[in-house]
Design an enzyme around this catalytic site. Structure first.
Site, PDB file in Angstrom:
ATOM      1  N   ASP A 409       0.670  -0.988  -0.041  1.00 35.71           N
ATOM      2  CA  ASP A 409      -0.085   0.148   0.029  1.00 35.71           C
ATOM      3  C   ASP A 409       0.825   1.316  -0.111  1.00 35.71           C
ATOM      4  O   ASP A 409       1.807   1.458   0.632  1.00 35.71           O
ATOM      5  CB  ASP A 409      -1.029  -0.119   1.335  1.00 35.71           C
ATOM      6  CG  ASP A 409      -1.931   1.184   1.195  1.00 35.71           C
ATOM      7  OD1 ASP A 409      -2.494   1.232   0.634  1.00 35.71           O
ATOM      8  OD2 ASP A 409      -1.418   2.047   2.248  1.00 35.71           O
ATOM      9  N   GLU A 445       1.553  -0.742  -5.061  1.00 29.09           N
ATOM     10  CA  GLU A 445       0.783   0.522  -5.336  1.00 29.09           C
ATOM     11  C   GLU A 445       1.807   2.006  -5.348  1.00 29.09           C
ATOM     12  O   GLU A 445       2.056   2.254  -4.489  1.00 29.09           O
ATOM     13  CB  GLU A 445      -0.144   0.992  -4.160  1.00 29.09           C
ATOM     14  CG  GLU A 445      -1.256   1.909  -4.616  1.00 29.09           C
ATOM     15  CD  GLU A 445      -2.107   2.049  -3.410  1.00 29.09           C
ATOM     16  OE1 GLU A 445      -3.451   2.606  -3.764  1.00 29.09           O
ATOM     17  OE2 GLU A 445      -1.831   2.185  -2.203  1.00 29.09           O
TER      18      GLU A 445
END
Length: 770
Positions: A409, A445
């Site tokens: 993330d 990401e």
């Protein structure tokens, strides 16, 4: 510079309201003061033992490595647990043991080796609940926030028992201080132990057995993003007591759906122990997605059906083994960019109280946290102890928990050196040379919320990336919003403009149309505006850039024509995704028409909004959508031309061969440069299966059928001339997304040069007949 005692006296005074405290230099700890603190701790511990009538257990020196709580056999064959905690600037550390009644016994750790406090406690066995109290200076003006009144979770705890509530006692400062501007500087001396979860000592040999990892090559991978709780909570064939748990995901009914679809990996939304945010708890909501980690080694306890006193570890391992037995890899969505402690007004749960300055990036004003995540803080990955925490955690999940990869993330936040994103950063360099981590699947990401944080296409080899440019181009094409088709051409064929460098391959691109964050696929064709009122934030949360088209009505409709068009658009989007070069990622429930009622930020909806509705499969049209998804995935699995390991060149791979890729306009001619710059709703894509680059496992050349895909986003039917010789003499129709029932579509043979009618808003897939 004032003495340490004088500074502490000043810090205990009430700050002047409305006046910004002036930062002061960080003093070097006085060895005599440290010794005095240790003596006070020991004296207080002895007094507690006298009051409770129980003496604290002996603490032997133990070892500084490995970090965490490790049950083992110590000197003279005595079983016990070694505890080791990095707390760089601390003056003293107490290990706190809790019995089944919650009675606390404090054990000072007197051994200090390379900033690691450690000790071996004989007789402490698996199942023991524990935490730490860390002593040091309270000096928020310099970033020092030690507060021994707060029980702290071991960052290396393998299991966590209890629920994170956020009463005022768990804050290191006085949360409700009248002047919030300086509230974080006023120390709260109330004991937090009754209100926070504890770490649990876990047996390292918990019923784990040797398992066989699928080791699916990247080019063959199909990722299915799911939430452990949300995927299983409503499944009718999973026993009620297992729904919402790791055991539920391991149940044959859950795995059967995955294998029937044909996915090769599940990407689990965060399963690290996480906490709920205060603003959600105040509104009666909870963090459902889990992007608020506080324990990087512990499986989230609420997803355990078997117990939280360490049983969650074994249950997670059994889930991984069951998925591996079905040929499915397990990828974890991990959140190492920030923690649940938020900004300076957040709770004190772990790292903040262990060494705030050692774990977090602080601003020029050390009271404040650098925030590249939008969550209040950012871990200081450049610091060796932080980098060690992250890499130790990653290796643990691979070597001891059996997982096959990670999706990071906000990975750009991890790649920042001091301020800027740096692809030679310590984090990326350590991953690249680590003998364990460089062999697993690594997905970035590739952005964060800081300046320069958007880094799509910039991560080095070994990494794949979520490709949001694929998402945007495909959404815009099917809603009729692309100004031309240049970008779409790149996205359908592996995004060579982004990834054809440094030895990267087409599978560096993780293609997706939807993800957990945003509309579901069904909502993408049913809503144009977000409807997040249930989140309690005045519909201000969530993106406004949805690139959605509601097909003529906002929200659910009774109009059969609108609903038929929406289902056709779903078939178009899914088929486009699964036929594109790169690694496709599906979101759980999209293949059966799951809806969130237009909520594009359902992070706090731990209810029917956030759960997969399995009753949709009782409806024929949604069952047909799932069958189409499985059918296209079967095509992808059986045809290497759809799973290329090298980028297209646009040239013939053999003297007598055809170019590996060709593009055609509606009139059957190859597209010119001018065609790419013109608006177009129809695009023909020819994929040659002859002489595919690379060889098979036996060293033989790879060849396959050739295919022609015709994508038509226009509102009216059009004619399309099928390319003739040398491309093909004839074509067999394989898929036609204008049809609800695909059983009627295949089998039709059409001659090259024939004009065919392409239905409005549809995809035709044709196989070249030799």
């Amino acid at each position: 510079m004032s003495s340490a005692a004088e500074q502490e006296a000043v810090q205990d005074q009430e700050p002047v309201r409305g006046q910004e405290p002036v930062p002061v230099p960080v003093p070097v700890a006085d060895p005599d003061a440290v010794a005095a603190v240790r003596a006070e701790v020991a004296q207080a511990q002895r007094a507690d033992a006298v009051r409770s009538g129980a003496a604290a257990p002996a603490v032997w020196p133990g070892a500084p490595m490995p970090l965490g709580a490790r049950f083992r056999v110590g000197p003279d064959g005595v079983a016990g647990t070694n505890f080791a905690l990095w707390a760089g600037g601390a003056e003293a550390v107490e290990l706190c043991l809790f019995d089944e009644r919650g009675v606390e016994t404090r054990c000072p750790l007197s051994e200090l080796t390379h900033e690691i406090w450690h000790g071996f406690v004989p007789g402490v066995r698996p199942g023991q609940r524990y935490g730490y109290r860390v002593h040091g200076r309270w000096d928020p003006w310099t970033g020092a926030r030690w507060n021994a009144a707060k029980l702290l979770l071991d960052p290396y705890a393998r299991a966590v028992d209890g629920t994170f509530a956020l009463p005022p006692e768990v804050y290191g400062h006085v949360r409700d201080w009248p002047d919030q501007h300086v509230a974080d500087t006023v120390r709260d001396d109330r004991d937090s132990a009754p209100y926070v979860p504890k770490g649990v000592v876990v047996h390292d040999d918990d019923d784990w057995v040797e398992d066989r990892r699928p080791k699916t090559p990247w080019a063959d991978s199909v990722i299915y993003e799911l939430h452990v709780r949300g995927f299983t909570k409503l499944h009718p064939d999973i026993p009620p007591e297992l729904r919402g748990t790791y055991a539920g995901l391991a149940h044959p009914a859950a795995i059967e759906h995955l294998t029937r679809l044909g996915v090769t990996a599940v990407e689990l939304l965060p399963v690290h122990q996480f906490a709920h945010e205060d603003h959600l708890l105040r509104r009666g909501l909870h963090n459902h997605w889990g992007y608020n980690s506080i324990g990087y080694f512990a499986p989230h306890a609420d997803y355990s059906a078997s117990g939280t006193a360490g049983q969650q570890v074994g249950e997670f391992k059994r889930m991984v083994r069951a998925l591996h037995d079905a040929g499915i890899e397990v990828i974890l969505d991990v959140v190492y960019n920030h923690t649940a402690e938020a900004g300076e007004l957040g709770p004190m749960l772990s790292l903040r109280g262990i060494d705030n300055r050692g774990y977090y990036r602080l601003e020029g004003d050390p009271r404040r946290y650098a925030d590249y995540t939008g969550c209040g803080n950012t871990l200081h990955v450049v610091q060796p102890q932080v980098l060690r925490l992250i890499t130790d955690s990653l290796r643990y999940w691979v070597t001891e928990m059996g997982v096959d990869g990670f999706r990071f993330d906000l990975a750009a936040a991890l790649a920042r050196s001091m301020h800027d994103v740096d692809m030679l950063s310590p984090f990326l360099a350590v991953i690249a040379q680590d003998p364990v981590l460089r062999r697993v699947k690594l997905i970035a990401e590739p952005w964060d919320v800081g300046n320069g944080g958007y880094q799509v296409g910039a991560f080095p080899p070994l990494w794949t990336e979520w490709n949001d440019r694929y998402r945007d181009a495909v959404r815009d094409f099917w809603r009729g919003a692309l100004p031309d088709v240049r970008d779409l051409g790149y996205r359908l064929t592996g995004s060579s403009d982004l990834y054809a460098w440094g030895g990267r391959r087409p599978y560096a691109s993780v293609n997706f149309v939807t993800a957990h964050d945003g509309f579901t696929l069904r909502d993408l064709v049913s809503y144009e505006q977000k409807h997040n009122e249930e989140n309690g934030e005045g519909n201000r949360d969530g993106t406004n850039d949805n690139r959605a088209w509601n097909c003529g009505a906002e929200g659910e409709s009774d109009d059969p024509e609108i609903n038929a068009l929406r289902r056709r658009q779903l078939r178009n989007l899914l088929t486009t995704l699964l036929l594109s070069t790169g690694v496709p990622m599906l979101v759980a429930g999209d293949e059966m028409g799951r809806t969130q009622g237009g909520n594009n930020n359902a992070y706090c909806q731990d209810n029917a909004t956030g759960w997969v509705d399995w009753s949709l499969l009782d409806q024929p049209h949604w069952r047909e959508l799932a069958a189409l998804t499985a059918r296209v995935l079967t095509l992808r699995r059986t045809h290497p031309v759809l799973r290329r390991r090298a980028f297209f060149s646009g040239r013939a791979q053999a003297p007598d061969g055809l170019r590996d890729l060709a593009w055609f306009a509606r009139d059957g001619r190859e597209m010119t440069e001018g065609d790419w710059y013109a608006p177009a709703a129809t695009l023909g894509l020819y994929l040659s299966g002859r002489d595919i680059p690379g060889r098979d496992a036996r060293g033989e050349p790879v060849s396959d059928d050739s295919f022609l895909a015709v994508l038509h986003a226009g509102a009216e039917p059009v004619t399309f001339e099928l390319p003739g010789a040398p491309w093909a003499d004839a074509y067999e129709l394989v898929l036609d997304t204008s049809r609800e029932d695909q059983a009627e579509a295949p089998g039709t043979v059409l001659d090259g040069g024939t004009e065919v009618t392409v239905p409005a808003r549809s995809v035709l897939l044709l196989r070249v007949v030799e």
